[in-house]
Design a protein around this motif. Structure first.
Motif, short mmCIF file in Angstrom:
data_model
loop_
_atom_site.label_atom_id
_atom_site.label_comp_id
_atom_site.label_asym_id
_atom_site.label_seq_id
_atom_site.Cartn_x
_atom_site.Cartn_y
_atom_site.Cartn_z
N SER A 1 0.85 -1.19 0.00
CA SER A 1 0.00 0.00 0.00
C SER A 1 0.89 1.24 0.00
O SER A 1 1.84 1.33 0.80
CB SER A 1 -0.88 0.00 1.26
N LEU B 1 -2.68 5.53 -8.44
CA LEU B 1 -2.58 5.11 -7.04
C LEU B 1 -1.53 5.97 -6.38
O LEU B 1 -0.33 5.85 -6.74
CB LEU B 1 -2.17 3.63 -6.95
N MET B 2 -1.93 6.83 -5.47
CA MET B 2 -0.90 7.67 -4.86
C MET B 2 -1.25 8.07 -3.43
O MET B 2 -2.42 8.09 -3.05
CB MET B 2 -0.66 8.90 -5.69
N GLY C 1 -4.09 -2.78 -1.22
CA GLY C 1 -4.56 -1.39 -1.22
C GLY C 1 -5.63 -1.20 -0.15
O GLY C 1 -6.52 -2.02 0.00
N TRP D 1 -8.77 -1.83 -1.47
CA TRP D 1 -8.96 -1.04 -2.69
C TRP D 1 -8.41 -1.84 -3.86
O TRP D 1 -7.23 -2.19 -3.90
CB TRP D 1 -8.25 0.31 -2.58
N GLY E 1 -7.07 6.97 -5.06
CA GLY E 1 -7.12 5.92 -6.08
C GLY E 1 -8.12 6.33 -7.15
O GLY E 1 -9.27 6.65 -6.84
C1 BTN Z 1 -12.03 4.45 -0.48
O1 BTN Z 1 -12.33 3.42 0.14
O2 BTN Z 1 -12.85 5.04 -1.17
C2 BTN Z 1 -10.63 5.00 -0.40
C3 BTN Z 1 -9.71 4.34 -1.37
C4 BTN Z 1 -8.31 4.87 -1.34
C5 BTN Z 1 -7.40 4.09 -2.24
C6 BTN Z 1 -6.04 4.70 -2.36
S1 BTN Z 1 -5.10 3.95 -3.66
C7 BTN Z 1 -3.67 4.79 -3.12
C8 BTN Z 1 -3.69 4.79 -1.61
N1 BTN Z 1 -3.05 3.59 -1.09
C9 BTN Z 1 -3.92 2.80 -0.47
O3 BTN Z 1 -3.64 1.71 0.04
N2 BTN Z 1 -5.15 3.35 -0.48
C10 BTN Z 1 -5.14 4.64 -1.14
#
Ligand code: BTN
Length: 234
Positions: free
Chosen positions: A8, A52-53, A35, A43, A124
């Motif tokens: 992640s 992805l950041m 993620g 994610w 994301g």
């Molecule tokens: C959500 O659940 O809507 C939030 C998602 C967030 C995803 C991003 S992808 C880059 C960053 N690294 C992660 O592990 N999660 C966030």
């Protein structure tokens, strides 16, 4: 910092931040094996098909104001997607980015408060995915699936970072009012009958302190955190 595969980008960003990395440092990945989403969810991405950041933030805000950073991230992501792809992007409170009612981008703000607050904003964006796992099929979408103008990952990334810098700076300089106005202009949530945890009502406003305002039979309810599990047109 760029990595091809990582569990992640959030984990890497916190590690860098704890080692002293500066405000604004960005970790970018092609794919993640674990993620993180909001509320403990995972994610999903397809290698190379997503943005992805994680951005390290060292905010000079009161702890109570940190949630405004997540609204700033949402507005920034929505504006960057709209500007680069011409899609009609909307925001679901607090920070889901929707197109045609489906989720195109998600934002996760995680904070650790030690000597000073460290916040990592994870973003994301589904760029080129044409399919999603069955469990997401009705809820998720991508820029390609929505027929948005083709945009290079790099260009989208830069647009998001520029917009996020702008909204963060404005939040510091001018307070919450301009951000609140912009969030409201992009909102899909206002006017809907929503459920957030134990609260249900018509979403009528975003308060001047960042809460979603629900109109209930007994009066107005301010909801500061949570997730909308049901949203219908009122
Ligand atoms: C959500 O659940 O809507 C939030 C998602 C967030 C995803 C991003 S992808 C880059 C960053 N690294 C992660 O592990 N999660 C966030």
């Amino acid at each position: 910092m760029r990595v091809a595969t990582v569990d992640s980008t959030q984990r890497v960003a916190f590690e860098l931040a704890e080692g002293g990395a500066a405000d604004g440092t960005v970790v970018i990945a092609d794919t993640q094996t674990a993620g993180r989403g909001r509320r403990g969810r995972t994610w999903h991405d397809a290698p190379g098909d997503s943005v992805l950041m994680s951005v390290i933030l060292r905010p000079r805000l009161r702890v109570a104001d940190l949630s405004k950073l997540s609204l700033a991230a949402a507005v920034a992501v929505a504006e960057a997607i709209a500007a680069t792809t011409e899609l009609d992007v909307r925001l679901k409170w607090p920070n889901d980015v929707l197109v045609s009612g489906r989720k195109l981008a998600g934002i996760l703000l995680e904070s650790r408060i030690e000597r000073e607050p460290i916040v990592v904003a994870g973003i994301g964006i589904n760029l080129r995915q044409r399919t999603f796992p069955l469990a997401l099929a009705d809820a998720a979408t991508s820029i390609d699936l929505e027929g948005g103008r083709a945009v290079e990952r790099e260009a989208l990334l830069e647009a998001v970072l520029d917009a996020f810098d702008h909204w963060r700076a404005l939040l510091g300089r001018a307070g919450f009012a301009p951000l609140r106005e912009r969030w409201l202009a992009l909102a899909d949530t206002i006017g809907r009958v929503v459920t957030v945890g134990e609260h249900a009502g018509v979403a009528v406003d975003l308060s001047t302190d960042g809460a979603l305002v629900l109109r209930q039979e007994i009066g107005l309810q301010h909801v500061f955190a949570g997730e909308i599990t049901d949203a219908r047109r009122g």
